[in-house]
Design a protein around this motif. Structure first.
Motif, PDB file in Angstrom:
ATOM      1  N   LEU A 477       0.870  -1.187   0.000  1.00 26.86           N
ATOM      2  CA  LEU A 477       0.000   0.000   0.000  1.00 26.86           C
ATOM      3  C   LEU A 477       0.901   1.229   0.000  1.00 26.86           C
ATOM      4  O   LEU A 477       1.630   1.462   0.965  1.00 26.86           O
ATOM      5  N   GLY A 479       1.480   5.195   0.097  1.00 27.81           N
ATOM      6  CA  GLY A 479       0.826   6.426   0.525  1.00 27.81           C
ATOM      7  C   GLY A 479       1.699   7.635   0.290  1.00 27.81           C
ATOM      8  O   GLY A 479       2.897   7.520  -0.016  1.00 27.81           O
ATOM      9  N   ASP A 484      -0.328   8.490   5.774  1.00 27.42           N
ATOM     10  CA  ASP A 484      -1.250   7.990   4.759  1.00 27.42           C
ATOM     11  C   ASP A 484      -1.103   6.476   4.601  1.00 27.42           C
ATOM     12  O   ASP A 484      -2.099   5.749   4.495  1.00 27.42           O
ATOM     13  N   ALA A 485       0.135   5.986   4.605  1.00 26.44           N
ATOM     14  CA  ALA A 485       0.358   4.548   4.455  1.00 26.44           C
ATOM     15  C   ALA A 485      -0.224   3.779   5.641  1.00 26.44           C
ATOM     16  O   ALA A 485      -0.816   2.699   5.476  1.00 26.44           O
ATOM     17  N   GLN A 487      -2.764   4.731   7.582  1.00 22.48           N
ATOM     18  CA  GLN A 487      -4.223   4.752   7.486  1.00 22.48           C
ATOM     19  C   GLN A 487      -4.727   3.749   6.454  1.00 22.48           C
ATOM     20  O   GLN A 487      -5.743   3.077   6.667  1.00 22.48           O
ATOM     21  N   ARG A 488      -3.999   3.627   5.357  1.00 24.36           N
ATOM     22  CA  ARG A 488      -4.395   2.654   4.333  1.00 24.36           C
ATOM     23  C   ARG A 488      -4.295   1.224   4.876  1.00 24.36           C
ATOM     24  O   ARG A 488      -5.153   0.377   4.593  1.00 24.36           O
ATOM     25  N   SER A 489      -3.244   0.948   5.648  1.00 23.56           N
ATOM     26  CA  SER A 489      -3.099  -0.410   6.188  1.00 23.56           C
ATOM     27  C   SER A 489      -4.197  -0.709   7.203  1.00 23.56           C
ATOM     28  O   SER A 489      -4.662  -1.845   7.315  1.00 23.56           O
ATOM     29  N   ARG A 491      -7.318   0.498   7.057  1.00 21.82           N
ATOM     30  CA  ARG A 491      -8.537   0.208   6.284  1.00 21.82           C
ATOM     31  C   ARG A 491      -8.472  -1.196   5.682  1.00 21.82           C
ATOM     32  O   ARG A 491      -9.461  -1.932   5.669  1.00 21.82           O
ATOM     33  N   LEU A 492      -7.302  -1.554   5.185  1.00 26.37           N
ATOM     34  CA  LEU A 492      -7.158  -2.888   4.604  1.00 26.37           C
ATOM     35  C   LEU A 492      -7.327  -3.968   5.668  1.00 26.37           C
ATOM     36  O   LEU A 492      -7.906  -5.033   5.407  1.00 26.37           O
ATOM     37  N   ALA A 616      -8.888  -1.465  -1.296  1.00 22.55           N
ATOM     38  CA  ALA A 616      -8.270  -0.611  -0.278  1.00 22.55           C
ATOM     39  C   ALA A 616      -7.133   0.230  -0.859  1.00 22.55           C
ATOM     40  O   ALA A 616      -6.429   0.916  -0.105  1.00 22.55           O
ATOM     41  N   GLY A 617      -6.964   0.170  -2.173  1.00 24.93           N
ATOM     42  CA  GLY A 617      -5.903   0.944  -2.813  1.00 24.93           C
ATOM     43  C   GLY A 617      -4.542   0.282  -2.761  1.00 24.93           C
ATOM     44  O   GLY A 617      -3.515   0.935  -2.987  1.00 24.93           O
ATOM     45  N   GLY A 618      -4.517  -1.030  -2.494  1.00 25.62           N
ATOM     46  CA  GLY A 618      -3.259  -1.762  -2.436  1.00 25.62           C
ATOM     47  C   GLY A 618      -3.118  -2.748  -3.572  1.00 25.62           C
ATOM     48  O   GLY A 618      -3.978  -2.821  -4.465  1.00 25.62           O
TER      49      GLY A 618
END
Length: 779
Positions: A477, A479, A484-485, A487-489, A491-492, A616-618
């Protein structure tokens, strides 16, 4: 240098001076040589996102650092005791970031971070520190204090009645832990106590991995004492140590046999004990000069550069042999070497041109190899030309007077030179190489490992038992920054929890597990109650318990209040703790962006998990596919370099020989032999690797050398005998070295040995058939 021979005393003094200079140079280089074990130096610069991730993950990722240990050979109680002793011995060792066997885990949580536990834990995502929750937790602690775990829990209760510290330690444990026996991890059969050990040394640091494995073995020997038991380890680091050890053992016995064989061969060939000693001087000079040049031009020298470099400059042993075989009574040594110099210099220049093309490969390791080889070849040639003749007795026995050599030459002279048939052989070999069934290239690096199948099977079994991260798949992921990275993790992680519930994977590990995003920390911080409200809820909870007085929980109240006003944690706050290395392995920070890695455990449905990652954008990255694409890109660049080398080689030989027919006679044996080697390997079902390409370059260099000297001999019968003697000795020496390599159990060594062995035979035979001149009888 004049042609006048030196007196014996002067020759001895010059040889002693040469040896002294080599000894001093060797000592000086050893003092300034910095060795590297980072295999990434031998990989091209990654171009795709997956390849970049591969390079980072293989070197730094959790999968590359993880060692799996199994203790067996004793009863469960003894194994459990050994496991506890081994963990205790390694827990404070700076070479390891964590050692887990199912016990404790609190050492990952330093005291200075304990007030932050409610910001790091997921408890406040679903619970509040209200009366009901605290009452339930206090009653649970009362029960715990009456259990066998009381000794561990009692010190925590005043400051942590909800045992958030233990909850965090549990969440930081590796993967899905196996069941416990006597308080430590065991496999399902109960015959092995298991430990998961993560090294501080990266996966691309063989020396660091070897040091870690040695430390574990030493600690286990002390932990076991006189009791029965045995330790086995698997994982990339353990395998690399095993491979290095086996390579070293095989190199030792191969080197011993080679040394004895070469000394005997030189003595039999020249009947002079001085020749083996004198012949070693240019080779030693070449090795030290090459090593010194690499040490001077590069920050550090890779171990592979040294290993391959000494193999590749093995061709320099041919230079003094040609000189010895052409030296004869009545001719001064300098005159002999001057006569050989055009052929010798052409061969050296052409070979150096071939290796110079490595400079356009863009691979640091190949550039080191090019410097090592070019400087070594040039040094050996120049020392043979200008220094060695001064040490040689002018009255060496002339090989042209040998009756058996003359008979062999006469037999060779009767051999036909069917050049049309050779052209047909080239076409047939090219057809076989191109049309043989099966893949032409081998891109799977795992197929090159000499690790025994049973060891790989044990590694797979231990990974399943311990729930270790998958070494093939990882989710990336990317970011804008660290926040940002993270937060993405987070959500995933929510999506992956659903995948775990459906059985698509057994578990996962992500960076926010060790350091939640600042946004999440602030949200949890906002849920912490005011001091007065928390005190009232605690008073009510304690009144219904045997504790009676809530004053015992004063440290707890102080920690919560400290957490309410604390600055949220950032990566720099974890520096110097085991958590830092765990986080760094999963959070790659680069200029302008950060990448969060999610390692997967027991992945059973890659497609479904890939879809979750994309939402999740990954991206689910197949590191195996990325490695294969990197190998293919590497090979393409090497092939382009070799194509350029071939053109330059043709030009160099044409300029030196000044005739297209002569150029064809010199280059044709090398070219046809290369095709024959490819045809034989492909007919045997061998999928070619980069190591075969390196071996083909070496074989081509040998073929060029043989053909140049066959052509240089012309039609003079005596020169043909001397050349035949020299090429026979050179071929026999090379054949001895590489035939033994071809018997190695190490795939890389076996590939090089078999390829060069085929090349020596093919180049010698085709050199006789194509490059030699029909002899002319003279009175």
């Amino acid at each position: 240098m004049t042609d006048a021979p030196l007196r014996p005393a002067a020759r001895i003094a010059l040889a002693a001076s040469w040896l002294a200079i080599l000894a001093i140079a060797g000592w000086f280089i050893a003092q300034h040589l910095h060795l590297s074990g980072d295999l990434r130096r031998f990989m091209p610069a990654p171009r795709t996102a997956e390849q970049k991730l591969l390079i980072d993950e293989l070197g730094e990722g959790p999968g590359s650092r993880l060692l799996l240990a199994a203790l067996s050979g004793a009863d469960e109680e003894t194994l459990a005791s050994q496991s506890r002793a081994l963990r205790a011995a390694l827990a404070d060792d700076k070479r390891f970031t964590f050692v887990a066997n199912g016990e404790g885990g609190l050492e990952s949580f330093p005291d200075r971070l304990r007030p932050y536990r409610y910001l790091l834990s997921r408890t406040l995502d679903t619970e509040r520190l209200d009366t009901d929750y605290l009452a339930d937790q206090v009653q649970s602690r009362v029960a715990d204090l009456g259990s066998p775990a009381a000794a561990m829990i009692e010190p925590l209760v005043p400051s942590d009645p909800t045992l958030e510290t233990l909850a965090l330690a549990e969440s930081w444990a590796p993967g899905t832990a196996p069941h416990r026996v006597h308080g430590v991890w065991f496999d399902r059969g109960g015959g092995q106590a298991l430990l998961a050990i993560q090294t501080r040394a990266p996966g691309f640091d063989p020396a660091g991995q070897a040091d870690a494995v040695g430390a574990i073995n030493a600690a286990y020997a002390e932990a076991r004492g006189d009791a029965p038991g045995r330790l086995s380890m698997t994982g990339p680091g353990a395998f690399s140590v095993e491979i290095s050890g086996r390579t070293e053992r095989e190199a030792r016995w191969i080197g011993f046999i080679d040394t004895i064989g070469l000394l005997l061969l030189l003595f039999v060939a020249y009947r002079n004990w001085k020749i083996p000693v004198l012949g070693a001087l240019p080779l030693a000079s070449a090795g030290l000069a090459g090593l010194g040049a690499v040490a001077l031009l590069f920050r550090d020298v890779h171990g592979i550069t040294i290993a391959f470099g000494f193999t590749l400059i093995g061709v320099v042993q041919d230079y003094p042999i040609h000189f010895f075989s052409h030296q004869r009574t009545g001719v001064q040594p300098y005159a002999s070497v001057r006569a050989l110099w055009p052929a010798l210099a052409t061969g050296v220049a052409s070979t150096c041109i071939a290796y110079a093309t490595f400079f356009v490969s863009g691979v640091d390791g190949l550039e080191q190899l090019a410097v090592f080889t070019i400087v070594g070849l040039a040094t050996a040639a120049l020392s043979t030309r200008f220094l060695l003749p001064a040490l040689v007795d002018p009255d060496l026995r002339d090989p042209a007077t040998s009756q058996w050599l003359e008979r062999l030459r006469a037999w060779v002279a009767r051999l036909p030179q069917p050049r049309a048939a050779v052209f047909g052989l080239a076409l047939a070999a090219a057809a076989v190489a191109a049309l043989a069934p099966g893949p032409f290239w081998q891109n799977d690096l795992s197929r090159l490992t000499p690790v025994p199948p049973d060891a790989l099977a044990q590694d797979a079994q231990l990974r399943q038992e311990l729930g270790a991260p998958d070494v093939r798949y990882v989710i990336a992921l990317t970011g804008r920054d660290v926040e940002d990275a993270l937060q993405r993790s987070e959500r995933l992680a929510a999506g992956l929890e659903g995948a775990r519930a459906k059985g698509w994977l057994a578990g996962f590990e992500h960076p926010a597990q060790f350091l939640p995003s600042q946004r999440t920390q602030r949200e949890r911080q906002a849920r912490l109650p005011e001091p007065e409200a928390l005190r009232k809820s605690l008073d009510v909870a304690v009144k219904a318990s045997p504790f009676r007085d809530s004053a015992v929980f004063a440290p707890f109240l102080a920690d919560v209040e400290a957490a309410r006003h604390a600055r949220v944690l950032q990566p720099k706050d974890l520096e110097g703790t085991p958590l830092q290395v765990r986080l760094d392995a999963l959070l790659l920070r680069r200029d302008g962006h950060a990448t969060a890695l999610v390692s997967l455990i027991g992945l059973a449905a890659p497609d479904q998990v890939a879809a979750i990652a994309e939402r999740a954008g990954g991206q689910l990255v197949d590191l195996k596919a990325a490695s294969e694409s990197l190998v293919a890109a590497y090979r393409q660049r090497v092939l382009w370099a070799l194509g350029l080398a071939a053109l330059l080689l043709i030009a160099a030989v044409r300029i030196a020989l000044r005739s297209w027919p002569r150029t064809w006679r010199v280059l044709a044996p090398m070219a046809v032999t290369t095709l024959v080697i490819l045809a034989v390997l492909r007919a045997l079902g061998v999928e070619l690797t980069l190591f075969h390409l390196v071996a083909l370059i070496l074989a081509a260099g040998l073929g060029l050398d043989y053909a140049l000297f066959f052509e240089h001999a012309g039609d003079d019968r005596h020169e043909q005998v001397r050349t035949l003697h020299a090429v026979l000795v050179c071929s026999a020496m090379t054949l001895l070295v590489f035939a033994l390599l071809g018997l190695s159990s190490i795939p890389v060594l076996r590939a090089i040995g078999a390829t060069v062995t085929l090349g020596v035979v093919g180049n010698f035979v085709l050199g006789l058939l194509i490059a030699r001149h029909p002899h002319k009888e003279v009175a």
